[in-house]
Design a protein around this motif. Structure first.
Motif, PDB file in Angstrom:
ATOM      1  N   LEU A 225      -2.137  -5.208  -9.128  1.00 33.56           N
ATOM      2  CA  LEU A 225      -0.780  -4.678  -8.977  1.00 33.56           C
ATOM      3  C   LEU A 225       0.229  -5.805  -8.796  1.00 33.56           C
ATOM      4  N   PRO A 226       1.389  -5.712  -9.437  1.00 40.98           N
ATOM      5  CA  PRO A 226       2.450  -6.704  -9.231  1.00 40.98           C
ATOM      6  C   PRO A 226       2.938  -6.653  -7.779  1.00 40.98           C
ATOM      7  N   PRO A 227       3.437  -7.758  -7.248  1.00 38.58           N
ATOM      8  CA  PRO A 227       3.908  -7.800  -5.849  1.00 38.58           C
ATOM      9  C   PRO A 227       4.921  -6.711  -5.518  1.00 38.58           C
ATOM     10  N   LYS A 228       5.830  -6.419  -6.455  1.00 33.75           N
ATOM     11  CA  LYS A 228       6.845  -5.402  -6.206  1.00 33.75           C
ATOM     12  C   LYS A 228       6.203  -4.024  -6.010  1.00 33.75           C
ATOM     13  N   VAL A 229       5.189  -3.720  -6.818  1.00 35.23           N
ATOM     14  CA  VAL A 229       4.495  -2.442  -6.704  1.00 35.23           C
ATOM     15  C   VAL A 229       3.723  -2.376  -5.387  1.00 35.23           C
ATOM     16  N   ARG A 230       3.096  -3.473  -5.001  1.00 34.84           N
ATOM     17  CA  ARG A 230       2.373  -3.508  -3.726  1.00 34.84           C
ATOM     18  C   ARG A 230       3.308  -3.196  -2.567  1.00 34.84           C
ATOM     19  N   LEU A 231       4.493  -3.813  -2.587  1.00 43.22           N
ATOM     20  CA  LEU A 231       5.462  -3.589  -1.518  1.00 43.22           C
ATOM     21  C   LEU A 231       5.913  -2.136  -1.482  1.00 43.22           C
ATOM     22  N   GLU A 232       6.133  -1.561  -2.653  1.00 47.37           N
ATOM     23  CA  GLU A 232       6.563  -0.154  -2.727  1.00 47.37           C
ATOM     24  C   GLU A 232       5.492   0.773  -2.158  1.00 47.37           C
ATOM     25  N   ILE A 233       4.225   0.496  -2.506  1.00 48.43           N
ATOM     26  CA  ILE A 233       3.133   1.331  -1.993  1.00 48.43           C
ATOM     27  C   ILE A 233       3.018   1.182  -0.480  1.00 48.43           C
ATOM     28  N   MET A 234       3.123  -0.054  -0.001  1.00 51.88           N
ATOM     29  CA  MET A 234       3.054  -0.297   1.439  1.00 51.88           C
ATOM     30  C   MET A 234       4.147   0.471   2.173  1.00 51.88           C
ATOM     31  N   ASN A 235       5.367   0.447   1.611  1.00 51.24           N
ATOM     32  CA  ASN A 235       6.482   1.164   2.234  1.00 51.24           C
ATOM     33  C   ASN A 235       6.226   2.665   2.258  1.00 51.24           C
ATOM     34  N   ASN A 236       5.693   3.207   1.154  1.00 49.16           N
ATOM     35  CA  ASN A 236       5.404   4.640   1.093  1.00 49.16           C
ATOM     36  C   ASN A 236       4.330   5.038   2.113  1.00 49.16           C
ATOM     37  N   LEU A 237       3.299   4.213   2.229  1.00 53.08           N
ATOM     38  CA  LEU A 237       2.237   4.495   3.192  1.00 53.08           C
ATOM     39  C   LEU A 237       2.777   4.468   4.621  1.00 53.08           C
ATOM     40  N   ARG A 238       3.548   3.424   4.929  1.00 52.70           N
ATOM     41  CA  ARG A 238       4.072   3.301   6.281  1.00 52.70           C
ATOM     42  C   ARG A 238       5.037   4.427   6.608  1.00 52.70           C
ATOM     43  N   ARG A 239       5.876   4.821   5.663  1.00 53.82           N
ATOM     44  CA  ARG A 239       6.800   5.930   5.908  1.00 53.82           C
ATOM     45  C   ARG A 239       6.048   7.226   6.173  1.00 53.82           C
ATOM     46  N   GLU A 240       4.999   7.461   5.381  1.00 53.54           N
ATOM     47  CA  GLU A 240       4.193   8.671   5.590  1.00 53.54           C
ATOM     48  C   GLU A 240       3.582   8.674   6.993  1.00 53.54           C
ATOM     49  N   MET A 241       3.055   7.537   7.402  1.00 55.60           N
ATOM     50  CA  MET A 241       2.428   7.447   8.718  1.00 55.60           C
ATOM     51  C   MET A 241       3.448   7.640   9.838  1.00 55.60           C
ATOM     52  N   ILE A 242       4.608   7.038   9.694  1.00 54.11           N
ATOM     53  CA  ILE A 242       5.641   7.151  10.723  1.00 54.11           C
ATOM     54  C   ILE A 242       6.095   8.596  10.884  1.00 54.11           C
ATOM     55  N   GLU A 243       6.247   9.309   9.768  1.00 57.16           N
ATOM     56  CA  GLU A 243       6.676  10.707   9.861  1.00 57.16           C
ATOM     57  C   GLU A 243       5.612  11.573  10.526  1.00 57.16           C
ATOM     58  N   ILE A 244       4.337  11.348  10.175  1.00 57.36           N
ATOM     59  CA  ILE A 244       3.257  12.114  10.811  1.00 57.36           C
ATOM     60  C   ILE A 244       3.180  11.774  12.291  1.00 57.36           C
ATOM     61  N   PHE A 245       3.283  10.499  12.614  1.00 58.97           N
ATOM     62  CA  PHE A 245       3.234  10.035  13.995  1.00 58.97           C
ATOM     63  C   PHE A 245       4.394  10.604  14.814  1.00 58.97           C
ATOM     64  N   SER A 246       5.598  10.654  14.202  1.00 57.12           N
ATOM     65  CA  SER A 246       6.783  11.111  14.911  1.00 57.12           C
ATOM     66  C   SER A 246       6.886  12.633  14.954  1.00 57.12           C
ATOM     67  N   GLY A 247       6.220  13.295  14.000  1.00 59.10           N
ATOM     68  CA  GLY A 247       6.287  14.748  13.956  1.00 59.10           C
ATOM     69  C   GLY A 247       7.595  15.270  13.415  1.00 59.10           C
ATOM     70  N   ARG A 248       8.251  14.476  12.560  1.00 61.50           N
ATOM     71  CA  ARG A 248       9.536  14.914  11.976  1.00 61.50           C
ATOM     72  C   ARG A 248       9.765  14.174  10.659  1.00 61.50           C
ATOM     73  N   ASN A 249      10.615  14.779   9.795  1.00 66.60           N
ATOM     74  CA  ASN A 249      10.963  14.176   8.524  1.00 66.60           C
ATOM     75  C   ASN A 249      12.064  13.133   8.730  1.00 66.60           C
ATOM     76  N   ILE A 250      11.688  11.884   8.727  1.00 66.10           N
ATOM     77  CA  ILE A 250      12.636  10.810   8.953  1.00 66.10           C
ATOM     78  C   ILE A 250      13.208  10.280   7.642  1.00 66.10           C
ATOM     79  N   TYR A 251      12.344  10.123   6.633  1.00 63.89           N
ATOM     80  CA  TYR A 251      12.758   9.530   5.377  1.00 63.89           C
ATOM     81  C   TYR A 251      12.961  10.553   4.270  1.00 63.89           C
ATOM     82  N   SER A 252      12.241  11.686   4.355  1.00 66.94           N
ATOM     83  CA  SER A 252      12.311  12.696   3.286  1.00 66.94           C
ATOM     84  C   SER A 252      13.219  13.825   3.713  1.00 66.94           C
ATOM     85  N   ASN A 253      13.707  14.585   2.723  1.00 65.18           N
ATOM     86  CA  ASN A 253      14.600  15.714   2.994  1.00 65.18           C
ATOM     87  C   ASN A 253      13.803  16.926   3.475  1.00 65.18           C
TER      88      ASN A 253
END
Length: 253
Positions: A225-253
């Motif tokens: 994977l190109p570095p840009k794609v890796r960063l995008e995937i990492m951001n998506n994974l972390r956002r998903e985890m943060i929302e589950i951890f927080s129990g609320r939609n922080i990044y998504s509508n």
């Protein structure tokens, strides 16, 4: 640890609810289906039964009955009825406590095509009566699954009495669920407590600190994977985890 001397009827009920989330990046529809099938085979009712019977042994209880079921298109459930003890003679007095308890587990594999993320959730409930506490099994449960986010609820209900007749609404020391988790395990997670001490209610949630991207890619090599794609995937994974951890939609509508 010295056992607390109790008298008469012990109806303390200790309930542990344990939820685990495993997040994975699966880009194509085929990868998503394959991930779900993989998880479904890894955590089928047979393996879940083994985990729960090991847990039952750890708390010194006896298995009375096992009910298990695998589901279509995915998922599994196991319920175990356990016994902890029975009427025990002590001189002229009968010491007793409720001796029927249970352990259950349910799995919920799912994926979201738009985010390319797949999530596997495990719900484990352990209810014990009397002197046994299920908190001693936490390290075993955490290590039995790939745990990115963990939420735990522990509550003690009812009361017992000491030999002088004083009511006891808690028969063991606890300030946090974290007291029963190895420090080596806690070091891997960001951890938050929300406790209501007056009601003997304890809540702890944990989120993995470090993400090794290769561990979250299904059938894909990170170096492809190109570095840009890796960063995008990492951001998506972390956002998903943060929302589950927080129990609320922080990044998504």
């Amino acid at each position: 640890m010295d056992k607390l001397k109790l008298y008469g009827f012990n109806n303390l009920t200790k309930a542990l609810s344990f939820n685990i989330y495993d997040v994975c990046y699966a880009k194509t529809a085929r990868e998503q289906r394959d991930y779900i099938a993989y998880i479904d085979s890894q955590y089928n009712s047979e393996r879940l039964t083994k985990i729960l019977t090991d847990l039952t042994d750890m708390i010194g209880a006896k298995v009375l009955n096992i009910a298990k079921q695998d589901y279509e298109p995915q998922g599994a459930s196991v319920a175990i009825l356990i016994a902890e003890g029975s009427m025990t003679p002590a001189g002229r007095t009968q010491l007793a406590h409720l001796d029927k308890s249970h352990v259950t587990v349910h799995t919920y594999p799912e994926y979201h095509p738009e985010t390319c993320l797949a999530t596997f959730r495990v719900d484990i409930d352990v209810a014990t009566c009397g002197e046994i506490t299920p908190l001693s099994t936490l390290d075993y449960l955490i290590s039995s699954f790939d745990s990115d986010i963990i939420t735990m609820d522990y509550r003690v209900r009812g009361f017992t009495r000491d030999v002088n007749g004083k009511k006891l609404f808690l028969d063991h020391t606890i300030t946090s669920i974290q007291d029963y988790i190895a420090q080596e395990t806690l070091n891997r997670y960001d951890t938050v407590d929300i406790n209501v001490y007056d009601s003997n209610i304890f809540h702890t949630k944990m989120m993995i600190k470090e993400i090794d991207l290769q561990n979250y890619l299904f059938k894909t090599d990170v170096y492809e994977l190109p570095p840009k794609v890796r960063l995008e995937i990492m951001n998506n994974l972390r956002r998903e985890m943060i929302e589950i951890f927080s129990g609320r939609n922080i990044y998504s509508n």
